[in-house]
Design a protein around this motif. Structure first.
Motif, PDB file in Angstrom:
ATOM      1  N   LEU A  91      57.555  37.527  48.474  1.00 47.64           N
ATOM      2  CA  LEU A  91      57.049  38.709  47.784  1.00 47.64           C
ATOM      3  C   LEU A  91      56.155  38.328  46.613  1.00 47.64           C
ATOM      4  N   THR A  92      56.538  37.285  45.877  1.00 43.86           N
ATOM      5  CA  THR A  92      55.736  36.858  44.728  1.00 43.86           C
ATOM      6  C   THR A  92      54.337  36.443  45.165  1.00 43.86           C
ATOM      7  N   VAL A  93      54.266  35.629  46.217  1.00 41.16           N
ATOM      8  CA  VAL A  93      52.975  35.202  46.749  1.00 41.16           C
ATOM      9  C   VAL A  93      52.170  36.403  47.227  1.00 41.16           C
ATOM     10  N   ALA A  94      52.845  37.335  47.892  1.00 38.00           N
ATOM     11  CA  ALA A  94      52.172  38.519  48.431  1.00 38.00           C
ATOM     12  C   ALA A  94      51.544  39.354  47.326  1.00 38.00           C
ATOM     13  N   VAL A  95      52.296  39.596  46.249  1.00 36.32           N
ATOM     14  CA  VAL A  95      51.778  40.410  45.149  1.00 36.32           C
ATOM     15  C   VAL A  95      50.625  39.682  44.450  1.00 36.32           C
ATOM     16  N   GLU A  96      50.772  38.365  44.251  1.00 37.91           N
ATOM     17  CA  GLU A  96      49.699  37.599  43.607  1.00 37.91           C
ATOM     18  C   GLU A  96      48.414  37.649  44.429  1.00 37.91           C
ATOM     19  N   VAL A  97      48.541  37.401  45.731  1.00 31.89           N
ATOM     20  CA  VAL A  97      47.363  37.442  46.611  1.00 31.89           C
ATOM     21  C   VAL A  97      46.781  38.853  46.653  1.00 31.89           C
ATOM     22  N   GLY A  98      47.656  39.849  46.727  1.00 31.67           N
ATOM     23  CA  GLY A  98      47.198  41.235  46.770  1.00 31.67           C
ATOM     24  C   GLY A  98      46.428  41.628  45.527  1.00 31.67           C
ATOM     25  N   LEU A  99      46.941  41.229  44.352  1.00 28.18           N
ATOM     26  CA  LEU A  99      46.256  41.558  43.100  1.00 28.18           C
ATOM     27  C   LEU A  99      44.916  40.843  42.998  1.00 28.18           C
ATOM     28  N   VAL A 100      44.879  39.578  43.419  1.00 30.49           N
ATOM     29  CA  VAL A 100      43.619  38.834  43.398  1.00 30.49           C
ATOM     30  C   VAL A 100      42.601  39.481  44.336  1.00 30.49           C
ATOM     31  N   ALA A 101      43.066  39.833  45.549  1.00 24.02           N
ATOM     32  CA  ALA A 101      42.167  40.481  46.516  1.00 24.02           C
ATOM     33  C   ALA A 101      41.669  41.822  45.990  1.00 24.02           C
ATOM     34  N   ALA A 102      42.577  42.587  45.362  1.00 28.01           N
ATOM     35  CA  ALA A 102      42.185  43.892  44.817  1.00 28.01           C
ATOM     36  C   ALA A 102      41.181  43.723  43.677  1.00 28.01           C
ATOM     37  N   CYS A 103      41.392  42.701  42.834  1.00 24.34           N
ATOM     38  CA  CYS A 103      40.461  42.455  41.720  1.00 24.34           C
ATOM     39  C   CYS A 103      39.078  42.058  42.234  1.00 24.34           C
ATOM     40  N   ILE A 104      39.064  41.171  43.225  1.00 24.60           N
ATOM     41  CA  ILE A 104      37.780  40.747  43.789  1.00 24.60           C
ATOM     42  C   ILE A 104      37.055  41.931  44.423  1.00 24.60           C
ATOM     43  N   THR A 105      37.812  42.747  45.142  1.00 29.57           N
ATOM     44  CA  THR A 105      37.224  43.938  45.769  1.00 29.57           C
ATOM     45  C   THR A 105      36.666  44.887  44.716  1.00 29.57           C
ATOM     46  N   PHE A 106      37.454  45.087  43.645  1.00 31.26           N
ATOM     47  CA  PHE A 106      37.016  45.989  42.576  1.00 31.26           C
ATOM     48  C   PHE A 106      35.738  45.461  41.916  1.00 31.26           C
ATOM     49  N   ILE A 107      35.712  44.156  41.627  1.00 29.77           N
ATOM     50  CA  ILE A 107      34.530  43.561  41.000  1.00 29.77           C
ATOM     51  C   ILE A 107      33.299  43.730  41.893  1.00 29.77           C
ATOM     52  N   TYR A 108      33.493  43.500  43.189  1.00 32.13           N
ATOM     53  CA  TYR A 108      32.373  43.638  44.125  1.00 32.13           C
ATOM     54  C   TYR A 108      31.865  45.079  44.168  1.00 32.13           C
ATOM     55  N   ARG A 109      32.819  46.025  44.237  1.00 32.30           N
ATOM     56  CA  ARG A 109      32.412  47.435  44.327  1.00 32.30           C
ATOM     57  C   ARG A 109      31.689  47.888  43.064  1.00 32.30           C
ATOM     58  N   ILE A 110      32.220  47.511  41.902  1.00 30.06           N
ATOM     59  CA  ILE A 110      31.581  47.919  40.644  1.00 30.06           C
ATOM     60  C   ILE A 110      30.214  47.257  40.491  1.00 30.06           C
ATOM     61  N   SER A 111      30.123  45.974  40.872  1.00 30.28           N
ATOM     62  CA  SER A 111      28.832  45.284  40.757  1.00 30.28           C
ATOM     63  C   SER A 111      27.796  45.893  41.704  1.00 30.28           C
ATOM     64  N   SER A 112      28.255  46.371  42.869  1.00 28.49           N
ATOM     65  CA  SER A 112      27.323  46.992  43.816  1.00 28.49           C
ATOM     66  C   SER A 112      26.848  48.357  43.325  1.00 28.49           C
ATOM     67  N   LEU A 113      27.644  48.996  42.463  1.00 28.63           N
ATOM     68  CA  LEU A 113      27.251  50.288  41.906  1.00 28.63           C
ATOM     69  C   LEU A 113      26.295  50.127  40.722  1.00 28.63           C
ATOM     70  N   SER A 114      26.293  48.929  40.138  1.00 26.40           N
ATOM     71  CA  SER A 114      25.367  48.664  39.027  1.00 26.40           C
ATOM     72  C   SER A 114      23.986  48.354  39.609  1.00 26.40           C
ATOM     73  N   ARG A 115      22.946  48.968  39.058  1.00 24.33           N
ATOM     74  CA  ARG A 115      21.602  48.785  39.614  1.00 24.33           C
ATOM     75  C   ARG A 115      20.554  49.029  38.530  1.00 24.33           C
TER      76      ARG A 115
END
Length: 553
Positions: A405-429
């Motif tokens: 579970l610890t590994v799962a939450v860590e990976v999930g949070l990292v994946a969510a952060c990367i996704t969020f950064i990508y989405r926000i950066s794509s909205l910046s123009r």
């Protein structure tokens, strides 16, 4: 400023006899509901059944007295089963006490430093992924007792569980399986049929307040005791449960091991915080109230620090018992206090009766809990969401089940952060201002260039500014920050680099439209001072006129 004010103090103001009667009734009801669940969660966690009862009594009492919710019921929860079982198997019972106490300190600190609202920042895909993963592991851990298999020691990991269960299949006990299937069928029927009958029959409506788990516990225990069925019971495995309160016990532990408990303790604290605050939000919606998240975390911390030294296990807010509490008419934490004393009274007076409770029934109850715990419909709804959401949810689910579970939450949070950064950066123009919109630029195509910047100028979107360095005009560059909502230190450094490049090439840089946070960060970073007040304008038209005048000079 430290604020410690339990919700109980507020709800007792103007407290009436009518509310007391309702709270006592709700507390008695939810106490009966909590009895089988508390024992079942403890057994599934590799502990004795009394550990669950002690937790529901001590932690449940402290959470109700000190918590920040009006109606939340605290106690052992199914979400902790996998983690607790793993800690017991790997580090031993003494270190479970230390890990739980450590998680209590962490929870109290989270509430003390007002971090309660930060729990809401955990993405829903991560929460659903690990919740469904835990539900699968809980169900898998109960296959042993559901089938009546003889297993000396059940591993904590997925592949170990499957291998052990496979080797133990020859010890299949059909009496235990038939009993478990009957209990499971009765609970499903009770959940589906009784509420349906309650719409037309008043007696069925009152009966719906009694959960199916209590019915199957009583009926199956009577059946096993009457017919002497050859199935394992609480008495045969644990020798029953004590009929007295536990005393304070200081466990023998090794300081060399404690340093390895930081990650498990952190997992317990985060999971407890998420579960309790999600439960409190559900309760708020049912009674039209708003809980104090930080006070709730401090109460959870105190409960988790105290309970393990009295034979308890990790505790948190429990949705099923809280919903039962609300539906039974609870209006204050008094109901939770009554629930704790109800469990205490049952334990003191009826402990000998628990000897004949079959473990197959406990397995059926936990199978039912695991099914209701999971949000299985989310899997069928995945096609409605974007690929990053699907990958995050499925990755956390898979890692929770197969690895940890610890590994799962860590990976999930990292994946969510990367996704969020990508989405926000794509909205910046950025877009270039044309002479058609601002006639003052007519004939100045190569001399003056102006860009409107949109979104957030942070480390994931600095390429917007870096690209401008490759296409600088001959005389003046204008940047309009009116639609920029946020700039971080990386964005400020990039603007400074652009300013230096413009200076080297003899290009004047003019900034305009700076408001609130963007202006503040550029001011604190020294960018505006270096740029000079002559090159900072309030709005774009003013900046364009200044740029054209400068280019013609």
């Amino acid at each position: 400023m430290i604020q410690f004010r339990p919700r109980l103090l507020d709800t007792l103001q103007g407290y009436s006899r009518g509310r007391l009667i309702k709270d006592v009734g709700a507390g008695l009801t939810v106490g009966v509901v909590a009895l089988p669940l508390a024992m079942a969660f403890a057994i599934a966690s590799g502990l004795k059944p009394e550990a669950g009862l002690f937790t529901a009594i001590i932690a449940g009492l402290l959470i109700s007295v000190l918590g920040g919710s009006q109606v939340q019921i605290g106690g052992p929860a199914g979400a902790f089963i996998v983690i607790v079982y793993g800690i017991v198997e790997r580090y031993g019972l003494a270190n479970l006490v230390i890990a739980t106490a450590m998680s209590g300190v962490m929870l109290f600190a989270m509430g003390l430093f007002k971090l309660g609202t930060l729990i809401r920042f955990i993405p829903v895909a991560v929460v659903i992924g690990f919740t469904n993963g835990i539900a699968v592991l809980v169900a898998l851990s109960q296959v042993k007792d559901f089938l009546g298999l003889t297993v000396v020691s059940m591993p904590a990991n997925f592949f170990g569980m499957v291998s052990t269960l496979g080797h133990a299949l020859p010890t299949f006990n059909h009496h235990a399986t038939l009993l478990a299937l009957s209990c499971l069928a009765l609970m499903i029927a009770w959940q589906v049929l009784v509420p349906h009958w309650g719409r037309t029959r008043s007696w069925a409506g009152r009966l719906a307040l009694v959960p199916g788990s209590v019915i199957v516990l009583v009926v199956s225990t009577a059946v096993v005791a009457w017919w002497k069925l050859p199935v394992e019971t609480i008495g045969s495995r644990f020798g029953g449960i004590p009929s007295n309160l536990p005393s304070l016990q200081w466990p023998a532990f090794s300081w060399d091991t404690v340093r390895f408990l930081f990650i498990p303790a952190t997992t317990l604290a985060l999971l407890g915080a998420i579960e309790s605050l999600l439960c409190a939000r559900v309760a708020d919606g049912m009674i039209d109230d708003r809980h104090d998240a930080n006070q709730e975390l401090m109460a959870q911390g105190i409960a988790n620090f105290v309970a393990p030294f009295f034979g308890g296990m990790p505790a948190t807010g429990t949705i099923a018992r809280t919903v039962t509490n609300v539906k039974s008419g609870a209006s204050s934490p008094v109901a939770g206090i009554v629930h704790a004393f109800t469990l205490l009274l049952v334990m003191l007076l009826a402990a000998p009766l628990a000897t004949d409770i079959p473990l197959a029934t406990m397995a059926a109850i936990l199978m039912f809990v695991a099914w209701n715990m999971g949000e299985w419909r989310e899997f069928s709804h995945l096609r409605q969401f974007r690929m990053p959401y699907r990958i995050t949810l499925l990755s956390v689910f898979f890692l929770t089940v197969v690895f940890d579970l610890t590994v799962a939450v860590e990976v999930g949070l990292v994946a969510a952060c990367i996704t969020f950064i990508y989405r926000i950066s794509s909205l910046s123009r950025s877009e270039q201002v044309s002479a058609q919109d601002y006639p003052v630029l007519t004939g100045m195509d190569k001399q003056v260039v102006a860009h409107r910047v949109y979104g957030a100028l942070f480390f994931g979107a600095v390429k917007l500014i870096e690209t401008m360095e490759d296409h600088l005009p001959a005389r003046v560059l204008v940047l309009d920050f009116k639609n920029v909502i946020y700039i971080d230190s990386s964005g400020a450094d990039t603007v400074r680099d652009l300013m230096r490049t413009c200076h080297k090439r003899g290009v004047r840089l003019i900034a305009c439209g700076l408001d609130f946070q963007p202006k503040d960060i550029l001011l604190r970073a020294g960018v505006l001072e270096a740029l000079g007040s002559d090159n900072v304008c309030a709005r774009l038209p003013q900046a364009l006129e200044l740029a054209v005048q400068s280019a013609r000079a």
